[in-house]
Each structure stands twice: as C-alpha cells, then as structure tokens.
Design a protein around this motif. Structure first.
Motif, PDB file in Angstrom:
ATOM      1  N   MET A   1       0.841  -1.180   0.000  1.00 12.60           N
ATOM      2  CA  MET A   1       0.000   0.000   0.000  1.00 12.60           C
ATOM      3  C   MET A   1       0.888   1.245   0.000  1.00 12.60           C
ATOM      4  N   PRO A   2       0.386   2.357  -0.456  1.00 16.13           N
ATOM      5  CA  PRO A   2       1.196   3.582  -0.520  1.00 16.13           C
ATOM      6  C   PRO A   2       1.816   4.000   0.812  1.00 16.13           C
ATOM      7  N   ALA A   3       1.158   3.749   1.926  1.00 13.57           N
ATOM      8  CA  ALA A   3       1.714   4.128   3.235  1.00 13.57           C
ATOM      9  C   ALA A   3       2.962   3.314   3.581  1.00 13.57           C
ATOM     10  N   ASP A   4       3.170   2.188   2.889  1.00 13.39           N
ATOM     11  CA  ASP A   4       4.317   1.316   3.135  1.00 13.39           C
ATOM     12  C   ASP A   4       5.479   1.612   2.191  1.00 13.39           C
ATOM     13  N   ALA A   5       5.389   2.706   1.445  1.00 11.32           N
ATOM     14  CA  ALA A   5       6.382   2.991   0.411  1.00 11.32           C
ATOM     15  C   ALA A   5       7.002   4.369   0.586  1.00 11.32           C
ATOM     16  N   ASN A   6       8.168   4.545  -0.061  1.00  9.21           N
ATOM     17  CA  ASN A   6       8.820   5.852  -0.066  1.00  9.21           C
ATOM     18  C   ASN A   6       8.196   6.734  -1.146  1.00  9.21           C
ATOM     19  N   ALA A   7       8.724   7.910  -1.314  1.00  7.79           N
ATOM     20  CA  ALA A   7       8.162   8.876  -2.261  1.00  7.79           C
ATOM     21  C   ALA A   7       8.248   8.399  -3.720  1.00  7.79           C
ATOM     22  N   TYR A   8       9.093   7.411  -3.987  1.00  8.90           N
ATOM     23  CA  TYR A   8       9.254   6.895  -5.347  1.00  8.90           C
ATOM     24  C   TYR A   8       8.390   5.662  -5.612  1.00  8.90           C
ATOM     25  N   ASP A  10       8.593   2.757  -3.936  1.00 14.75           N
ATOM     26  CA  ASP A  10       9.242   1.504  -3.566  1.00 14.75           C
ATOM     27  C   ASP A  10       8.886   1.163  -2.120  1.00 14.75           C
ATOM     28  N   ILE A  11       8.560  -0.110  -1.879  1.00 22.89           N
ATOM     29  CA  ILE A  11       8.185  -0.565  -0.541  1.00 22.89           C
ATOM     30  C   ILE A  11       9.394  -0.463   0.388  1.00 22.89           C
ATOM     31  N   PHE A  12       9.161  -0.040   1.629  1.00 30.27           N
ATOM     32  CA  PHE A  12      10.227   0.047   2.631  1.00 30.27           C
ATOM     33  C   PHE A  12      10.785  -1.341   2.923  1.00 30.27           C
ATOM     34  N   GLY A  13      12.098  -1.426   3.052  1.00 27.37           N
ATOM     35  CA  GLY A  13      12.751  -2.693   3.389  1.00 27.37           C
ATOM     36  C   GLY A  13      12.268  -3.243   4.718  1.00 27.37           C
ATOM     37  N   GLY A  14      11.973  -2.370   5.668  1.00 29.77           N
ATOM     38  CA  GLY A  14      11.484  -2.816   6.972  1.00 29.77           C
ATOM     39  C   GLY A  14      10.136  -3.503   6.883  1.00 29.77           C
ATOM     40  N   TRP A  15       9.285  -3.039   5.973  1.00 31.71           N
ATOM     41  CA  TRP A  15       7.986  -3.692   5.779  1.00 31.71           C
ATOM     42  C   TRP A  15       8.185  -5.108   5.253  1.00 31.71           C
ATOM     43  N   LEU A  19       7.374  -8.857   7.016  1.00 30.25           N
ATOM     44  CA  LEU A  19       6.641  -9.928   6.353  1.00 30.25           C
ATOM     45  C   LEU A  19       7.440 -11.235   6.399  1.00 30.25           C
ATOM     46  N   MET A  20       8.729 -11.134   6.160  1.00 32.72           N
ATOM     47  CA  MET A  20       9.598 -12.314   6.181  1.00 32.72           C
ATOM     48  C   MET A  20       9.699 -12.896   7.590  1.00 32.72           C
TER      49      MET A  20
END
Length: 111
Positions: A1-8, A10-15, A19-20
C-alpha cells in the motif's frame, strides 16, 4: 500500500523484513508446536525493489534444528501485477528459539 512505500513508490525494506519475519515465525511455531521467538536475522540482501501494487510471495525452509533453536532461510519474490514471471527481491536467514510459558528456552523435539 502507498503508506508502506517511499516517495518513489518503492516498498520500505522494513515492511518486507516484517513480512519475512512473520513467515519464518509461522514456520518455527509449527515446527516446535508452540511459541518461538526471533533472536537473530543474518545476511539480508536486497536484489530488486518491490513497488506498490506488486504481488509479494514469501517462502521458508528450515535449515537447521538444534536443541532449543533453529535457523530458517527466507526468500521473498515479487511479481508485477500484469506479468507472469516472479523475481527474487530479498533473502535472509532467521534464527528462532523455542520458549516455554515462562519465556525461557525449551528443548525442541527432534524428528
């Protein structure tokens, strides 16, 4: 979802790491038939970005089971929503310890 991503987008690595960890935790709990906690994560490598809207699949494999701990390899793959091919985006090794009701390490039954 957009809240899980940076301005570009791309999903945040922490998210993705969360999940992993959740997938590895499910695998660990099933193997120890009870509670297991994450004590370490090693060797996380990001190979490709995940974009908002991508399908993410996570796969686990138990690598080693010791007396109270185990290591689990986790791979994450992404597939763009209109494509058939998946791409491996990251991998890591998670270490879990089986714990009892007092949150102390407990032996894992050997198979």
């Amino acid at each position: 979802m957009p809240a899980d991503a940076n301005a570009y987008g791309d999903i945040f690595g922490g998210w993705l790491m969360s999940l992993m960890d959740s997938a590895a935790g499910l695998t660990a709990s099933r193997r120890v038939k009870g509670r297991a906690v994450t004590v370490a994560m090693d060797g996380m490598q990001f190979h490709a970005p995940v974009s908002v809207g991508d399908e993410v699949s996570v796969y686990t494999e138990i690598q080693r089971v010791g007396r109270t701990s185990m290591t689990i390899a986790v791979d994450a793959w992404r597939r763009h929503r209109n494509e058939d091919d998946a791409v491996k985006v990251t991998e890591a090794i998670f270490t879990f310890v089986a714990i009892d009701e007092n949150k102390h390490p407990r032996p894992i039954e050997q198979e």
